[in-house]
Design a protein around this motif. Sequence first.
Motif, PDB file in Angstrom:
ATOM      1  N   ILE B 215       0.852  -1.199   0.000  1.00  0.00           N
ATOM      2  CA  ILE B 215       0.000   0.000   0.000  1.00  0.00           C
ATOM      3  C   ILE B 215       0.889   1.250   0.000  1.00  0.00           C
ATOM      4  N   LEU B 216       1.895   1.227   0.881  1.00  0.00           N
ATOM      5  CA  LEU B 216       2.755   2.411   1.021  1.00  0.00           C
ATOM      6  C   LEU B 216       3.489   2.724  -0.279  1.00  0.00           C
ATOM      7  N   ASP B 217       3.711   1.701  -1.095  1.00  0.00           N
ATOM      8  CA  ASP B 217       4.357   1.943  -2.387  1.00  0.00           C
ATOM      9  C   ASP B 217       3.434   2.762  -3.302  1.00  0.00           C
ATOM     10  N   PHE B 218       2.153   2.834  -2.944  1.00  0.00           N
ATOM     11  CA  PHE B 218       1.214   3.662  -3.720  1.00  0.00           C
ATOM     12  C   PHE B 218       0.923   5.004  -3.057  1.00  0.00           C
ATOM     13  N   VAL B 219       0.844   4.994  -1.716  1.00  0.00           N
ATOM     14  CA  VAL B 219       0.370   6.220  -1.054  1.00  0.00           C
ATOM     15  C   VAL B 219       1.377   6.805  -0.061  1.00  0.00           C
ATOM     16  N   GLY B 220       2.521   6.155   0.092  1.00  0.00           N
ATOM     17  CA  GLY B 220       3.478   6.607   1.107  1.00  0.00           C
ATOM     18  C   GLY B 220       4.149   7.916   0.733  1.00  0.00           C
ATOM     19  N   GLU B 224       9.617   9.579   3.846  1.00  0.00           N
ATOM     20  CA  GLU B 224       9.456   8.613   4.934  1.00  0.00           C
ATOM     21  C   GLU B 224       9.912   7.223   4.477  1.00  0.00           C
ATOM     22  N   LEU B 225       9.512   6.853   3.256  1.00  0.00           N
ATOM     23  CA  LEU B 225       9.819   5.518   2.738  1.00  0.00           C
ATOM     24  C   LEU B 225      11.295   5.368   2.390  1.00  0.00           C
ATOM     25  N   GLY B 226      11.900   6.460   1.966  1.00  0.00           N
ATOM     26  CA  GLY B 226      13.294   6.395   1.542  1.00  0.00           C
ATOM     27  C   GLY B 226      13.467   5.763   0.179  1.00  0.00           C
ATOM     28  N   LYS B 227      12.402   5.709  -0.601  1.00  0.00           N
ATOM     29  CA  LYS B 227      12.484   5.203  -1.980  1.00  0.00           C
ATOM     30  C   LYS B 227      11.324   5.816  -2.768  1.00  0.00           C
ATOM     31  N   PRO B 228      11.425   5.850  -4.097  1.00  0.00           N
ATOM     32  CA  PRO B 228      10.334   6.445  -4.870  1.00  0.00           C
ATOM     33  C   PRO B 228       9.059   5.614  -4.762  1.00  0.00           C
ATOM     34  N   VAL B 229       7.889   6.281  -4.736  1.00  0.00           N
ATOM     35  CA  VAL B 229       6.633   5.524  -4.796  1.00  0.00           C
ATOM     36  C   VAL B 229       6.472   4.960  -6.205  1.00  0.00           C
ATOM     37  N   GLY B 230       5.642   3.927  -6.315  1.00  0.00           N
ATOM     38  CA  GLY B 230       5.410   3.313  -7.625  1.00  0.00           C
ATOM     39  C   GLY B 230       6.544   2.413  -8.077  1.00  0.00           C
ATOM     40  N   SER B 231       7.477   2.082  -7.185  1.00  0.00           N
ATOM     41  CA  SER B 231       8.629   1.302  -7.654  1.00  0.00           C
ATOM     42  C   SER B 231       8.250  -0.144  -7.979  1.00  0.00           C
ATOM     43  N   PRO B 241      -2.752  -3.549  -4.516  1.00  0.00           N
ATOM     44  CA  PRO B 241      -3.476  -2.406  -5.110  1.00  0.00           C
ATOM     45  C   PRO B 241      -3.579  -2.497  -6.629  1.00  0.00           C
ATOM     46  N   SER B 242      -2.501  -2.902  -7.303  1.00  0.00           N
ATOM     47  CA  SER B 242      -2.572  -2.966  -8.768  1.00  0.00           C
ATOM     48  C   SER B 242      -3.446  -4.133  -9.222  1.00  0.00           C
ATOM     49  N   LEU B 243      -3.470  -5.190  -8.425  1.00  0.00           N
ATOM     50  CA  LEU B 243      -4.339  -6.330  -8.729  1.00  0.00           C
ATOM     51  C   LEU B 243      -5.808  -5.879  -8.719  1.00  0.00           C
ATOM     52  N   LEU B 244      -6.150  -5.090  -7.709  1.00  0.00           N
ATOM     53  CA  LEU B 244      -7.533  -4.604  -7.604  1.00  0.00           C
ATOM     54  C   LEU B 244      -7.852  -3.611  -8.718  1.00  0.00           C
ATOM     55  N   LEU B 245      -6.859  -2.810  -9.083  1.00  0.00           N
ATOM     56  CA  LEU B 245      -7.072  -1.852 -10.176  1.00  0.00           C
ATOM     57  C   LEU B 245      -7.318  -2.589 -11.497  1.00  0.00           C
ATOM     58  N   LEU B 246      -6.543  -3.644 -11.732  1.00  0.00           N
ATOM     59  CA  LEU B 246      -6.711  -4.440 -12.950  1.00  0.00           C
ATOM     60  C   LEU B 246      -8.080  -5.111 -12.980  1.00  0.00           C
ATOM     61  N   VAL B 275      -5.469   4.622  -8.307  1.00  0.00           N
ATOM     62  CA  VAL B 275      -5.576   3.852  -7.061  1.00  0.00           C
ATOM     63  C   VAL B 275      -5.931   4.773  -5.901  1.00  0.00           C
ATOM     64  N   ARG B 276      -5.245   5.908  -5.834  1.00  0.00           N
ATOM     65  CA  ARG B 276      -5.485   6.845  -4.720  1.00  0.00           C
ATOM     66  C   ARG B 276      -6.907   7.399  -4.727  1.00  0.00           C
ATOM     67  N   ASN B 277      -7.441   7.621  -5.912  1.00  0.00           N
ATOM     68  CA  ASN B 277      -8.784   8.191  -6.022  1.00  0.00           C
ATOM     69  C   ASN B 277      -9.883   7.131  -6.062  1.00  0.00           C
TER      70      ASN B 277
END
Lengths: 323, 323
Positions: B215-220, B224-231, B241-246, B275-277
């Motif tokens: 989840i945090l990879d989408f909304v973090g 805080e995460l120390g890495k880009p979101v969406g990685s 999250p992407s499974l549900l979007l698909l 995903v966020r919306n």
Amino acid sequence: MQLSEIYEPVKDGLVQVEEQFNLLVEGKRDTFPELHQMLRHVLVGGKVVRPALTLLAGRCYHYDLSRLLPMATASELLHIATLVHDDAIDEADTRRGRATVNKLWGTDKAVLLGDYLFARAGEFAAATENIAVVRLFSRTLQIISSGELKQASSAFSLKQSFDQYLERIAGKTASLMVMATESGAILGQAPPQGVQGLRDYGYNLGLAFQIVDDILDFVGDERELGKPVGSDLAQGTITLPSLLLLERQPRDNPIEKIFRNQDKQENIRLALDMVRNSSIIEECYSMAADYSVRAAGHLKQLPESQARRCLRALADYIVKRNK
Amino acid sequence: MQLSEIYEPVKDGLVQVEEQFNLLVEGKRDTFPELHQMLRHVLVGGKVVRPALTLLAGRCYHYDLSRLLPMATASELLHIATLVHDDAIDEADTRRGRATVNKLWGTDKAVLLGDYLFARAGEFAAATENIAVVRLFSRTLQIISSGELKQASSAFSLKQSFDQYLERIAGKTASLMVMATESGAILGQAPPQGVQGLRDYGYNLGLAFQIVDDILDFVGDERELGKPVGSDLAQGTITLPSLLLLERQPRDNPIEKIFRNQDKQENIRLALDMVRNSSIIEECYSMAADYSVRAAGHLKQLPESQARRCLRALADYIVKRNK
């Protein structure tokens, strides 16, 4: 003695090691076909010197296959795991005349397959139910990986001493042979001097073995070796023959140019010729023979047996092999 | 409860785990400076949830630090080793806000450092002198690496089911949590239902933990995460999250385009926004919470204690964390 004679006292065990490999490969046929393919690629038809060492070491004392078999299997699995990672790191294309895992499946999967093989090896080591053997196993992986790290750090550097070379081959090759023989001794319930003798045997055998490997990289037959000659130099690795060549001709040396990536192929050919047309190979063989004799000497601490005679013959054999 | 309160019953042990890491790092300062640097980079200042799990699991029964400490150390070392290999395979640049080992030292050395850490972890596991724990350790590495292999095989594939996702996160995350809690239970001499309870707790906690990570990879928050979101999407990994979007929008989906490398950055941004919306994040959190509740439920088989209350609080905490 031929290899088949050397392995004679433990041939039942070697058949069972192969069965273990087949089970491992076949166990993934339906559940994970890609892993099945990868395992089949690396586990079918390899050399068996390490399992033979474990089994022969045990055979010198109490030959309890239920304990020795998992460790003989672990010895070879650990060896193969390190080869898979080595090839991935070196970006090597061929090994034993066949495409490498990284060439066929990519570096990422080669790294993961190596990890998987480490895990399976560890599982077999644990199946001996002997904590001393499990510790020896972990310590060996530690020695190998830190040795490889040292090699990676010193790649393409000309400033290397004979002692550093010895330390390196002790780390990457002798340590595994020590694990193979020492674990066999422990599981065969050898007395302390037997464990020590087999340990020292494995260490010196490993050094002799690697020196011969390094010689063959200069003078071997590519078809027999299953990889191009001169590959150590191409990868920036100084081995005994190149160390001696650098010693004799410290200036204007082709190795220097190879490491500077200057007319690489031509200078590799030149370095190979210079080594071949000197007494370097002879000197290297004499050093390998020296370690082989030392290995054999350590067997004197063991009771006389057919297995001991075979280990002695193996020490002779590995210096004379051509692949 | 704050994390510091959750860790309170085992804070002496956690200090000692850190001391073990310092010894490991400092032990190479003079003998192998480059390895020293690499170890310092990965071992100083990490999270300690896995060692805490081992220690708290032991604390529920007999808190024998001489046995628990090596395993708590092994849990974290094994975790870090897998992260080092993951980053090398994914060619990731940052982890926890810092450059990765492969970024700083190259893929080859990252692979070897990972191997070295596996070995050190194995050595600590063996130091428990408990064969069941050593086997659990090897089996865990096997589950993790074959899970990662499956992930590599299914990368950039849209045909993935929820079950496959669960199997994947069970392999890569829950298995390590199971190892941490089960080993603590075994070494704490828990009765069979205690071992089973802590095992099931670790499994469900691991699933909840990984879903929150995904989840945090989408909304973090990237800082805080120390890495880009969406990685995950960038690396071709389908998560919840992407499974549900698909599932909601099977056609003309940005994920499809990302995996086809079509306007990658733009489509990652689009997927994140979609995903966020939506209610997807809420749904994912509700699933994570469900596993967290299941984890807590399995603790009922354990005797009441402060350690048990802390494990219960940890199950709540990990769903609410934001990094």
